[in-house]
Scaffold this motif. Structure first.
Motif, PDB file in Angstrom:
ATOM      1  N   ALA A  93     -22.542  17.205 -11.346  1.00  0.00           N
ATOM      2  CA  ALA A  93     -21.206  17.725 -11.038  1.00  0.00           C
ATOM      3  C   ALA A  93     -20.863  18.905 -11.933  1.00  0.00           C
ATOM      4  O   ALA A  93     -20.332  19.929 -11.471  1.00  0.00           O
ATOM      5  CB  ALA A  93     -20.174  16.617 -11.186  1.00  0.00           C
ATOM      6  N   LEU A  94     -21.136  18.784 -13.235  1.00  0.00           N
ATOM      7  CA  LEU A  94     -20.843  19.891 -14.152  1.00  0.00           C
ATOM      8  C   LEU A  94     -21.769  21.069 -13.901  1.00  0.00           C
ATOM      9  O   LEU A  94     -21.346  22.230 -13.960  1.00  0.00           O
ATOM     10  CB  LEU A  94     -20.969  19.413 -15.601  1.00  0.00           C
ATOM     11  N   SER A  95     -23.043  20.792 -13.549  1.00  0.00           N
ATOM     12  CA  SER A  95     -23.987  21.873 -13.270  1.00  0.00           C
ATOM     13  C   SER A  95     -23.551  22.698 -12.073  1.00  0.00           C
ATOM     14  O   SER A  95     -23.780  23.915 -12.019  1.00  0.00           O
ATOM     15  CB  SER A  95     -25.392  21.292 -13.019  1.00  0.00           C
ATOM     16  N   GLU A  96     -22.936  22.048 -11.089  1.00  0.00           N
ATOM     17  CA  GLU A  96     -22.491  22.751  -9.887  1.00  0.00           C
ATOM     18  C   GLU A  96     -21.161  23.463 -10.087  1.00  0.00           C
ATOM     19  O   GLU A  96     -20.944  24.553  -9.552  1.00  0.00           O
ATOM     20  CB  GLU A  96     -22.410  21.756  -8.722  1.00  0.00           C
ATOM     21  N   ALA A  97     -20.270  22.841 -10.844  1.00  0.00           N
ATOM     22  CA  ALA A  97     -18.949  23.450 -11.053  1.00  0.00           C
ATOM     23  C   ALA A  97     -18.949  24.453 -12.204  1.00  0.00           C
ATOM     24  O   ALA A  97     -18.197  25.434 -12.183  1.00  0.00           O
ATOM     25  CB  ALA A  97     -17.921  22.352 -11.337  1.00  0.00           C
ATOM     26  N   LEU A  98     -19.796  24.202 -13.216  1.00  0.00           N
ATOM     27  CA  LEU A  98     -19.835  25.009 -14.441  1.00  0.00           C
ATOM     28  C   LEU A  98     -18.431  25.185 -15.025  1.00  0.00           C
ATOM     29  O   LEU A  98     -18.055  26.242 -15.540  1.00  0.00           O
ATOM     30  CB  LEU A  98     -20.497  26.369 -14.168  1.00  0.00           C
ATOM     31  N   HIS A  99     -17.683  24.105 -14.949  1.00  0.00           N
ATOM     32  CA  HIS A  99     -16.315  24.081 -15.487  1.00  0.00           C
ATOM     33  C   HIS A  99     -15.960  22.613 -15.717  1.00  0.00           C
ATOM     34  O   HIS A  99     -15.958  21.812 -14.775  1.00  0.00           O
ATOM     35  CB  HIS A  99     -15.342  24.724 -14.505  1.00  0.00           C
ATOM     36  N   PHE A 100     -15.670  22.269 -16.976  1.00  0.00           N
ATOM     37  CA  PHE A 100     -15.428  20.869 -17.305  1.00  0.00           C
ATOM     38  C   PHE A 100     -14.226  20.296 -16.552  1.00  0.00           C
ATOM     39  O   PHE A 100     -14.261  19.168 -16.057  1.00  0.00           O
ATOM     40  CB  PHE A 100     -15.227  20.704 -18.820  1.00  0.00           C
ATOM     41  N   GLY A 101     -13.168  21.067 -16.441  1.00  0.00           N
ATOM     42  CA  GLY A 101     -11.959  20.566 -15.795  1.00  0.00           C
ATOM     43  C   GLY A 101     -12.171  20.285 -14.318  1.00  0.00           C
ATOM     44  O   GLY A 101     -11.799  19.222 -13.805  1.00  0.00           O
ATOM     45  N   ARG A 102     -12.794  21.255 -13.617  1.00  0.00           N
ATOM     46  CA  ARG A 102     -13.004  21.082 -12.186  1.00  0.00           C
ATOM     47  C   ARG A 102     -14.016  19.959 -11.915  1.00  0.00           C
ATOM     48  O   ARG A 102     -13.868  19.174 -10.968  1.00  0.00           O
ATOM     49  CB  ARG A 102     -13.483  22.393 -11.560  1.00  0.00           C
ATOM     50  N   ARG A 142     -22.179  26.663 -24.052  1.00  0.00           N
ATOM     51  CA  ARG A 142     -20.718  26.652 -23.941  1.00  0.00           C
ATOM     52  C   ARG A 142     -20.144  27.699 -24.873  1.00  0.00           C
ATOM     53  O   ARG A 142     -20.608  27.869 -26.000  1.00  0.00           O
ATOM     54  CB  ARG A 142     -20.159  25.285 -24.321  1.00  0.00           C
ATOM     55  N   ASP A 143     -19.142  28.377 -24.377  1.00  0.00           N
ATOM     56  CA  ASP A 143     -18.304  29.185 -25.264  1.00  0.00           C
ATOM     57  C   ASP A 143     -16.876  28.998 -24.805  1.00  0.00           C
ATOM     58  O   ASP A 143     -16.585  28.149 -23.962  1.00  0.00           O
ATOM     59  CB  ASP A 143     -18.734  30.667 -25.275  1.00  0.00           C
ATOM     60  N   SER A 144     -15.957  29.760 -25.313  1.00  0.00           N
ATOM     61  CA  SER A 144     -14.544  29.546 -25.001  1.00  0.00           C
ATOM     62  C   SER A 144     -14.211  29.846 -23.544  1.00  0.00           C
ATOM     63  O   SER A 144     -13.179  29.401 -23.034  1.00  0.00           O
ATOM     64  CB  SER A 144     -13.669  30.412 -25.915  1.00  0.00           C
ATOM     65  N   ARG A 145     -15.093  30.590 -22.860  1.00  0.00           N
ATOM     66  CA  ARG A 145     -14.770  30.991 -21.495  1.00  0.00           C
ATOM     67  C   ARG A 145     -15.751  30.475 -20.435  1.00  0.00           C
ATOM     68  O   ARG A 145     -15.361  30.279 -19.287  1.00  0.00           O
ATOM     69  CB  ARG A 145     -14.722  32.523 -21.401  1.00  0.00           C
ATOM     70  N   THR A 146     -17.000  30.294 -20.781  1.00  0.00           N
ATOM     71  CA  THR A 146     -18.004  29.970 -19.753  1.00  0.00           C
ATOM     72  C   THR A 146     -18.843  28.759 -20.134  1.00  0.00           C
ATOM     73  O   THR A 146     -18.947  28.392 -21.303  1.00  0.00           O
ATOM     74  CB  THR A 146     -18.955  31.161 -19.527  1.00  0.00           C
ATOM     75  N   VAL A 147     -19.417  28.186 -19.076  1.00  0.00           N
ATOM     76  CA  VAL A 147     -20.395  27.109 -19.221  1.00  0.00           C
ATOM     77  C   VAL A 147     -21.599  27.491 -18.361  1.00  0.00           C
ATOM     78  O   VAL A 147     -21.439  27.871 -17.202  1.00  0.00           O
ATOM     79  CB  VAL A 147     -19.833  25.756 -18.737  1.00  0.00           C
ATOM     80  N   SER A 148     -22.799  27.418 -18.904  1.00  0.00           N
ATOM     81  CA  SER A 148     -24.000  27.751 -18.142  1.00  0.00           C
ATOM     82  C   SER A 148     -25.126  26.794 -18.531  1.00  0.00           C
ATOM     83  O   SER A 148     -25.106  26.181 -19.597  1.00  0.00           O
ATOM     84  CB  SER A 148     -24.432  29.199 -18.384  1.00  0.00           C
ATOM     85  N   LEU A 149     -26.078  26.678 -17.643  1.00  0.00           N
ATOM     86  CA  LEU A 149     -27.208  25.781 -17.878  1.00  0.00           C
ATOM     87  C   LEU A 149     -28.242  26.427 -18.794  1.00  0.00           C
ATOM     88  O   LEU A 149     -28.534  27.621 -18.682  1.00  0.00           O
ATOM     89  CB  LEU A 149     -27.887  25.423 -16.555  1.00  0.00           C
ATOM     90  N   THR A 150     -28.804  25.630 -19.666  1.00  0.00           N
ATOM     91  CA  THR A 150     -29.954  26.053 -20.458  1.00  0.00           C
ATOM     92  C   THR A 150     -31.218  25.849 -19.619  1.00  0.00           C
ATOM     93  O   THR A 150     -31.181  25.190 -18.564  1.00  0.00           O
ATOM     94  CB  THR A 150     -30.064  25.221 -21.742  1.00  0.00           C
ATOM     95  N   PRO A 151     -32.366  26.382 -20.042  1.00  0.00           N
ATOM     96  CA  PRO A 151     -33.621  26.109 -19.318  1.00  0.00           C
ATOM     97  C   PRO A 151     -33.906  24.617 -19.174  1.00  0.00           C
ATOM     98  O   PRO A 151     -34.391  24.172 -18.126  1.00  0.00           O
ATOM     99  CB  PRO A 151     -34.679  26.811 -20.183  1.00  0.00           C
ATOM    100  N   VAL A 152     -33.586  23.836 -20.214  1.00  0.00           N
ATOM    101  CA  VAL A 152     -33.765  22.391 -20.111  1.00  0.00           C
ATOM    102  C   VAL A 152     -32.833  21.827 -19.040  1.00  0.00           C
ATOM    103  O   VAL A 152     -33.215  20.963 -18.235  1.00  0.00           O
ATOM    104  CB  VAL A 152     -33.501  21.702 -21.466  1.00  0.00           C
TER     105      VAL A 152
END
Length: 298
Positions: free
Chosen positions: A11-20, A50-60
Motif C-alpha cells: 500500500a505504501l509502495s503504491e501510494a508513496l505517501h504515509f497518510g494516503r 524518506r525526507d520531509s516531502r517525498t517517499v520513494s522505494l530503495t532498490p531493496v
C-alpha cells in the motif's frame, strides 16, 4: 513476517505517501509508520527513502515489492480456491464405474449435468472391475463408485439408486430361440452353456427358476466381450435388458425372460460422511434425480 505486513508495504509502495496509504488501509498513520519500521528491522535494510516531502522505494524495496505482490496474489487465489472447495465449486472427484453403467445413459447424464452446473470441479471417470469398487472407495482411491447390484459393501459406504431395469437373455441369431418373439422360459435354457458377465446374479436366478445347475464359462471381461462370444454361437448370456437398445452386436439377439422380472439396476456408492462438498453436491444431484423419477413413476 505476516500477510498484513506485506499489505502495509505494498500500500505504501503504491501510494508513496504515509497518510494516503494509511487511509486506504484503514489504520492510523503512526501505526503504519511503526509497521514499516518493523518490516525494515526484520529485513535489515531500508525499504523507503524518506525526507520531509517525498517517499520513494530503495532498490531493496523495489525487489521486495515484486515478490510481495506475487505472494499476496497467491494468498488471494488460495483463499478463493478454499472458499470454492468449501462450497463444492472446485476440486476433483474420482468416479469408478462398472462397464454396463454407460449403456443406460444415466452416468453420462449426471456427468453432463454436473459439469454444466459446477464447471470448476474436475470429474475423472474410469471403468473398474465391479468387485474392486467398494475397496477402492474405502481406500480413498475413488470418491464415487457406480455398480450393478447385488453387491456386498461395508456399512461405511452409502448408496443412491440410479437406474432400474431387468435381465434378459442374449443369444446367437442362429439359435432356435432367436426365431420366436415370445419370452423365453428359464427351463428352456437348461441345456445351454452360459457365459457369466461381471454381474452373474441374473444367471443364477434363471437357473433357480428353471431348476437346473447351469454349465458356465467365466467372464471374459467387458460386456462387449461377452456379447462377442454369444454372437459366435457357443454360449448364451443373461445380461441387463438395457443392452437391447444400446448394444446392437451383429449375430446377437435379445429375448425377454418369462415370469416375474428379474430386477437389475445401478447404484452409486460413496463414503458415509465424506467431507468433500463437491462429492456431496454430486450425490445430492443423483439422489434428487432418483426421487423425481420415482415420483413420476408413481
Amino acid at each position: 513476517m505476516e500477510r498484513r505486513h506485506l499489505q502495509y508495504f505494498v500500500a505504501l509502495s503504491e501510494a508513496l505517501h504515509f497518510g494516503r496509504a494509511a487511509e486506504k488501509l484503514g489504520i492510523a498513520t503512526p501505526t503504519l509508520t511503526v509497521q514499516i519500521k518493523d518490516i525494515e528491522r526484520r529485513i535489515g535494510a531500508e525499504l523507503f527513502k524518506r525526507d520531509s516531502r517525498t517517499v520513494s522505494l530503495t532498490p531493496v524495496g523495489e525487489t521486495l515489492l515484486h515478490e510481495a505482490r506475487s505472494i499476496l496474489q497467491k494468498f488471494a487465489l488460495a483463499e478463493d480456491l478454499a472458499r470454492r472447495v468449501g462450497r463444492g465449486e472446485s476440486g476433483r472427484i474420482e468416479v469408478g464405474f462398472v462397464g454396463s453403467a454407460v449403456h443406460t445413459g444415466v452416468l453420462q447424464h449426471h456427468v453432463w449435468t454436473f459439469r454444466e452446473q459446477v464447471p470448476g470441479v474436475e470429474l475423472l471417470l474410469t471403468e473398474r472391475p465391479m468387485h474392486s469398487i467398494p475397496g477402492l472407495l474405502q481406500e480413498g482411491a475413488l470418491d464415487i463408485g457406480v455398480v450393478r447390484p447385488p453387491l456386498d459393501f461395508p456399512d461405511t459406504l452409502e448408496s443412491v439408486p440410479l437406474h432400474v431395469d431387468e435381465f434378459c437373455v442374449a443369444i446367437s441369431s442362429r439359435h432356435s430361440l432367436a426365431h420366436t418373439k415370445s419370452r423365453v422360459k428359464p427351463k428352456e435354457l437348461s441345456r445351454e452353456v452360459f457365459i457369466l458377465p461381471e454381474q452373474s446374479a441374473g444367471t443364477w436366478e434363471v437357473a433357480r427358476r428353471g431348476r437346473f445347475t447351469p454349465s458356465c464359462q467365466p467372464c471374459p471381461g467387458s460386456l462387449i466381450a461377452v456379447l462377442g462370444l454369444v454372437s459366435i454361437g457357443n454360449c448364451i448370456a443373461i445380461v441387463p435388458s438395457v443392452l437391447m437398445e444400446s448394444a446392437l452386436v451383429p449375430g446377437v439377439v435379445y429375448r425377454g425372460i418369462a415370469g416375474p422380472p428379474i430386477r437389475s439396476g445401478l447404484l452409486a456408492l460413496y463414503r458415509s460422511g465424506d467431507p468433500s462438498q463437491a462429492v456431496q453436491r454430486l450425490v445430492a444431484q443423483m439422489r434428487g434425480e432418483h426421487q423425481r423419477d420415482e415420483s413420476d413413476r408413481s
